[in-house]
Design a protein around this motif. Structure first.
Motif, PDB file in Angstrom:
ATOM      1  N   LEU A 142       0.855  -1.174   0.000  1.00  0.00           N
ATOM      2  CA  LEU A 142       0.000   0.000   0.000  1.00  0.00           C
ATOM      3  C   LEU A 142       0.896   1.230   0.000  1.00  0.00           C
ATOM      4  CD1 LEU A 142      -2.796   1.235   0.055  1.00  0.00           C
ATOM      5  CD2 LEU A 142      -2.818   0.992   2.540  1.00  0.00           C
ATOM      6  N   ASN A 143       0.868   1.949  -1.126  1.00  0.00           N
ATOM      7  CA  ASN A 143       1.725   3.136  -1.301  1.00  0.00           C
ATOM      8  C   ASN A 143       3.196   2.819  -1.072  1.00  0.00           C
ATOM      9  OD1 ASN A 143      -0.515   4.740  -1.909  1.00  0.00           O
ATOM     10  ND2 ASN A 143      -0.870   5.209   0.243  1.00  0.00           N
ATOM     11  N   GLY A 144       3.628   1.643  -1.551  1.00  0.00           N
ATOM     12  CA  GLY A 144       5.027   1.260  -1.479  1.00  0.00           C
ATOM     13  C   GLY A 144       5.433   0.516  -0.224  1.00  0.00           C
ATOM     14  N   THR A 145       4.544   0.443   0.764  1.00  0.00           N
ATOM     15  CA  THR A 145       4.840  -0.271   2.010  1.00  0.00           C
ATOM     16  C   THR A 145       4.225  -1.665   1.958  1.00  0.00           C
ATOM     17  OG1 THR A 145       4.904   1.767   3.303  1.00  0.00           O
ATOM     18  CG2 THR A 145       4.545  -0.280   4.510  1.00  0.00           C
ATOM     19  N   ARG A 146       5.029  -2.689   2.215  1.00  0.00           N
ATOM     20  CA  ARG A 146       4.479  -4.038   2.208  1.00  0.00           C
ATOM     21  C   ARG A 146       3.613  -4.244   3.444  1.00  0.00           C
ATOM     22  NH1 ARG A 146       8.417  -9.091   2.132  1.00  0.00           N
ATOM     23  NH2 ARG A 146       7.984  -9.184   4.359  1.00  0.00           N
ATOM     24  N   VAL A 147       2.349  -4.628   3.214  1.00  0.00           N
ATOM     25  CA  VAL A 147       1.397  -4.745   4.310  1.00  0.00           C
ATOM     26  C   VAL A 147       0.853  -6.156   4.480  1.00  0.00           C
ATOM     27  CG1 VAL A 147       0.689  -2.318   4.275  1.00  0.00           C
ATOM     28  CG2 VAL A 147      -0.437  -3.942   2.733  1.00  0.00           C
ATOM     29  N   VAL A 148       1.072  -7.038   3.495  1.00  0.00           N
ATOM     30  CA  VAL A 148       0.567  -8.407   3.588  1.00  0.00           C
ATOM     31  C   VAL A 148       1.581  -9.364   2.989  1.00  0.00           C
ATOM     32  CG1 VAL A 148      -1.171 -10.048   2.724  1.00  0.00           C
ATOM     33  CG2 VAL A 148      -1.887  -7.808   3.552  1.00  0.00           C
ATOM     34  N   ASN A 149       1.831 -10.470   3.680  1.00  0.00           N
ATOM     35  CA  ASN A 149       2.546 -11.618   3.136  1.00  0.00           C
ATOM     36  C   ASN A 149       1.562 -12.789   3.148  1.00  0.00           C
ATOM     37  OD1 ASN A 149       3.973 -14.016   2.745  1.00  0.00           O
ATOM     38  ND2 ASN A 149       5.748 -13.369   3.936  1.00  0.00           N
ATOM     39  N   ASP A 296      14.418  -2.223   9.020  1.00  0.00           N
ATOM     40  CA  ASP A 296      13.387  -1.690   8.138  1.00  0.00           C
ATOM     41  C   ASP A 296      12.951  -2.800   7.191  1.00  0.00           C
ATOM     42  OD1 ASP A 296      11.793  -0.397   6.317  1.00  0.00           O
ATOM     43  OD2 ASP A 296      13.135   1.310   6.032  1.00  0.00           O
ATOM     44  N   THR A 297      11.803  -3.412   7.477  1.00  0.00           N
ATOM     45  CA  THR A 297      11.351  -4.559   6.683  1.00  0.00           C
ATOM     46  C   THR A 297      10.723  -4.151   5.360  1.00  0.00           C
ATOM     47  OG1 THR A 297       9.290  -4.589   7.960  1.00  0.00           O
ATOM     48  CG2 THR A 297      11.058  -6.085   8.654  1.00  0.00           C
ATOM     49  N   SER A 298      10.618  -2.844   5.071  1.00  0.00           N
ATOM     50  CA  SER A 298      10.244  -2.427   3.726  1.00  0.00           C
ATOM     51  C   SER A 298      11.454  -2.473   2.793  1.00  0.00           C
ATOM     52  CB  SER A 298       9.652  -1.017   3.741  1.00  0.00           C
ATOM     53  OG  SER A 298      10.648  -0.038   4.001  1.00  0.00           O
ATOM     54  N   ARG A 299      12.655  -2.617   3.367  1.00  0.00           N
ATOM     55  CA  ARG A 299      13.894  -2.689   2.587  1.00  0.00           C
ATOM     56  C   ARG A 299      14.487  -4.097   2.587  1.00  0.00           C
ATOM     57  NH1 ARG A 299      16.815   2.715   2.842  1.00  0.00           N
ATOM     58  NH2 ARG A 299      15.264   4.200   3.536  1.00  0.00           N
ATOM     59  N   TRP A 300      14.307  -4.816   3.709  1.00  0.00           N
ATOM     60  CA  TRP A 300      14.921  -6.134   3.875  1.00  0.00           C
ATOM     61  C   TRP A 300      13.882  -7.112   4.411  1.00  0.00           C
ATOM     62  CZ3 TRP A 300      19.833  -5.883   2.133  1.00  0.00           C
ATOM     63  CH2 TRP A 300      20.529  -4.685   2.250  1.00  0.00           C
ATOM     64  N   SER A 301      14.018  -8.354   3.989  1.00  0.00           N
ATOM     65  CA  SER A 301      13.204  -9.423   4.561  1.00  0.00           C
ATOM     66  C   SER A 301      14.132 -10.394   5.286  1.00  0.00           C
ATOM     67  CB  SER A 301      12.424 -10.163   3.475  1.00  0.00           C
ATOM     68  OG  SER A 301      11.659 -11.204   4.024  1.00  0.00           O
ATOM     69  N   PRO A 302      13.992 -10.539   6.602  1.00  0.00           N
ATOM     70  CA  PRO A 302      14.838 -11.494   7.326  1.00  0.00           C
ATOM     71  C   PRO A 302      14.293 -12.912   7.144  1.00  0.00           C
ATOM     72  CG  PRO A 302      13.380 -10.364   8.865  1.00  0.00           C
ATOM     73  CD  PRO A 302      13.119  -9.766   7.508  1.00  0.00           C
ATOM     74  N   GLY A 354      17.384 -10.437   2.762  1.00  0.00           N
ATOM     75  CA  GLY A 354      17.261 -10.331   1.312  1.00  0.00           C
ATOM     76  C   GLY A 354      16.367  -9.164   0.941  1.00  0.00           C
ATOM     77  N   SER A 355      16.748  -8.411  -0.102  1.00  0.00           N
ATOM     78  CA  SER A 355      15.902  -7.293  -0.528  1.00  0.00           C
ATOM     79  C   SER A 355      14.810  -7.748  -1.484  1.00  0.00           C
ATOM     80  CB  SER A 355      16.757  -6.204  -1.200  1.00  0.00           C
ATOM     81  OG  SER A 355      17.176  -6.589  -2.502  1.00  0.00           O
ATOM     82  N   ARG A 356      15.004  -8.885  -2.175  1.00  0.00           N
ATOM     83  CA  ARG A 356      14.011  -9.297  -3.172  1.00  0.00           C
ATOM     84  C   ARG A 356      12.679  -9.650  -2.528  1.00  0.00           C
ATOM     85  NH1 ARG A 356      15.723 -14.555  -6.357  1.00  0.00           N
ATOM     86  NH2 ARG A 356      17.445 -13.169  -6.816  1.00  0.00           N
ATOM     87  N   GLU A 357      12.714 -10.245  -1.343  1.00  0.00           N
ATOM     88  CA  GLU A 357      11.473 -10.590  -0.664  1.00  0.00           C
ATOM     89  C   GLU A 357      10.744  -9.350  -0.159  1.00  0.00           C
ATOM     90  OE1 GLU A 357      13.958 -14.005  -1.092  1.00  0.00           O
ATOM     91  OE2 GLU A 357      14.404 -12.097  -0.121  1.00  0.00           O
ATOM     92  N   ALA A 358      11.445  -8.223  -0.078  1.00  0.00           N
ATOM     93  CA  ALA A 358      10.815  -6.945   0.252  1.00  0.00           C
ATOM     94  C   ALA A 358      10.413  -6.192  -1.008  1.00  0.00           C
ATOM     95  CB  ALA A 358      11.771  -6.094   1.096  1.00  0.00           C
TER      96      ALA A 358
END
Length: 547
Positions: A142-149, A296-302, A354-358
């Motif tokens: 939503l507006n560039g922020t990941r809100v659902v996985n 910042d999980t909008s940039r990285w996914s642990p 990883g950045s791809r998952e974000a």
């Protein structure tokens, strides 16, 4: 577990019976003045209504070519005019879709969707509910922020493929209203398949908000009494008087001179952020300075899995091993027994970002730089690397890897291109093995040159080696503005670094010595340090520069 959509509640406004005031009759000479009753209207309570921002049958913009769009694709400012468009349900292979998307020409795993909508006043939206049908899995922004996985594992693949009725099942999610903005908004979805040749896909979404109407107050009508005209007053004519006026003497005002001194203000321009290495990459395209108090999980996914087990690595990658504070990121490897996210029991923990998952990819032509300090210990494998958007088997750029037990005090920088491993590899000394490592910068510049694509690696601002790929088939396979993701991780054990609690100087998975000597039992261990049981890879920043 899905979150139920909030129920719409519309409280009825309380109604008050008007009480007319007593009528007052006033006699003025022979006329009567009547003052009408004043009625006071009640204040209306705020009412909450259900508003559909995105309908199930809405028209979406989409990309189904398998080529990833730019990293800003989910933001409001991104221009999607070149994207295809079609009404939901969008999909392929099931026969129930309104818009059929391409799945197999070429075969690919990810498709991208965008839908713009308008919110008159974001402060009046009290809740947001998303109904999502996604086969096999999806990230929602939503507006560039990941809100659902929805069903996406840490490695980017679906946790489990969906089939039958599960493919079109609508799942409910509550979205944060803080991600909304007044005016134009964008709902974006990254649809992921279990494998690239999966022939079917399904996608639709419905976004509903609970909106509170503003409170309004109706004023009572104003009643004006009739006007009564009084009898005219007769005024006697004025008495005429003759007055002689003498003009005052002429006065000359003194001349006043005022001098104002304007203070001098000196403004110092901010210092531009520049790379330590090449001089032809000067525009900071993206960075993470790790200045907050959490990742910042909008940039990285642990990751929370055993990614790396194919190299016989021993760790469970866990978000618990990631910390951000004091301006740095810290990945700490520990000896502890845990059940990992994929159900495997592991005796060591560490972390992988990883950045791809974000949903973040970066340009093909760029300079990538990290400032970090790495631990010196057998069995510990810190790395900073890039993966092609179509997978590391297409292209992998190892900007920094540290194989301490093989090359103590030397950083390795390596290229794997077009399915061929180690087309370039260089090990360069950066410091003596010590229990208190120092800060260093590691980078790679990637740019098109006559005849191919050139990679130049850097250590502390100095070029360590260069390689020009004259084949470069990987370079035309994908979006040049979104070709690489970034990975930062620290592995424990594996084929190339030995065992943290094993014999120093031995690589038991390869049945040889890490440096020299006779395996087993006679391997050189000079310069190799035993791990402490807890080793930290600390990062000051990660930056991406373009021309």
């Amino acid at each position: 577990m899905t979150s139920p959509a909030p129920r719409a509640t519309t409280p009825a406004a309380r109604r008050h019976r008007s009480r007319p005031r007593a009528l007052l009759t006033l006699a003025v000479t022979s006329a009567a003045l009547v003052v009408a009753a004043a009625c006071v209207a009640p204040s209306a309570q705020a009412a909450t209504t259900s508003t559909t921002f995105v309908d199930t049958a809405a028209t979406w913009r989409y990309v189904d070519s398998g080529t990833a769009p730019a990293s800003s694709w989910a933001t409001v400012g991104y221009r999607d005019t070149a994207w295809k468009s079609g009404a939901a349900q969008l999909g392929a292979g099931d026969g129930d879709e309104r818009t059929r998307i391409n799945r197999l020409a070429p075969a690919h795993r990810v498709d991208w969707f965008r839908r713009a909508f308008t919110v008159a006043d974001a402060t009046t939206v009290t809740s947001l509910s998303l109904g999502l049908a996604a086969d096999d899995a999806a990230y929602v922004f939503l507006n560039g922020t990941r809100v659902v996985n929805d069903n996406v594992a840490a490695n980017g693949y679906p946790v489990a493929p969906r089939s039958g009725t599960a493919e079109n099942a609508v799942r409910s999610f509550t979205l944060p209203v803080s991600a909304l903005r007044t005016g134009t908004n964008v709902l974006a979805v990254e649809l992921r398949q279990d494998y690239s040749t999966d022939p079917d896909a399904s996608f639709s979404a419905r976004l509903v908000g609970q909106v509170t109407a503003p409170t309004t107050t109706t004023a009572a009508p104003t009643t004006t009494a009739p006007t009564t005209t009084a009898a005219p007053t007769t005024t006697a004519p004025p008495t005429t008087t003759t007055t002689t006026t003498t003009a005052p003497p002429t006065t000359t005002a003194p001349t006043t001179t005022t001098t104002t001194t304007v203070p001098t203000t000196t403004t110092t321009a901010p210092t531009a952020v520049l790379p330590t290495g090449p001089t032809n990459f000067r525009t900071l395209r993206w960075s993470d300075e790790f200045s907050g108090s959490s990742l910042d999980t909008s940039r990285w996914s642990p990751y929370f899995n055993t990614y790396g087990a194919g190299n016989n690595e021993l760790q469970c990658n866990s978000p618990r091993n990631v910390a951000v504070s004091g301006g740095t990121l810290r990945i700490t490897s520990r000896k502890e027994t845990v059940v990992c996210g994929d159900g495997r029991t592991m005796n060591y923990t560490s972390a992988f970002l990883g950045s791809r998952e974000a949903g973040r990819y970066y340009p093909r032509e760029a300079y990538f730089e990290m400032r970090a300090r790495v631990p010196h210990a057998q069995g510990i494998w810190p790395a900073f690397w890039l993966r092609h958007s179509n997978g590391s088997s297409t292209a992998e750029v190892d900007v920094m890897e540290y194989f301490h037990s093989q090359v103590p005090g030397k950083v390795s920088q390596t290229l794997h291109l077009n399915g061929t491993s180690n087309v370039f590899k260089r090990a360069t000394s950066f410091e003596a093995p010590t229990a208190t490592p120092g800060w260093h910068t590691f980078g790679v510049a990637i740019e098109a040159v006559t005849g191919g694509v050139r990679f130049t690696f850097y250590l502390d601002g100095t070029a360590t080696g260069s390689y020009t790929d004259t084949n470069a088939a990987w370079a035309s396979n994908g979006n040049p503005d979104a070709m690489f993701d970034i990975a930062v991780n620290q592995a424990v054990g594996g084929n190339w670094v030995g065992l943290p609690d094993g014999t120093l100087g031995e690589l038991p998975n390869l049945s040889r010595c890490s440096i020299s000597g006779t395996y087993p039992g006679g391997c050189t261990s000079t310069g190799i340090r035993r791990w402490s049981g807890s080793e930290t890879f600390e990062v000051d920043y990660v930056r991406v520069f373009t021309h």
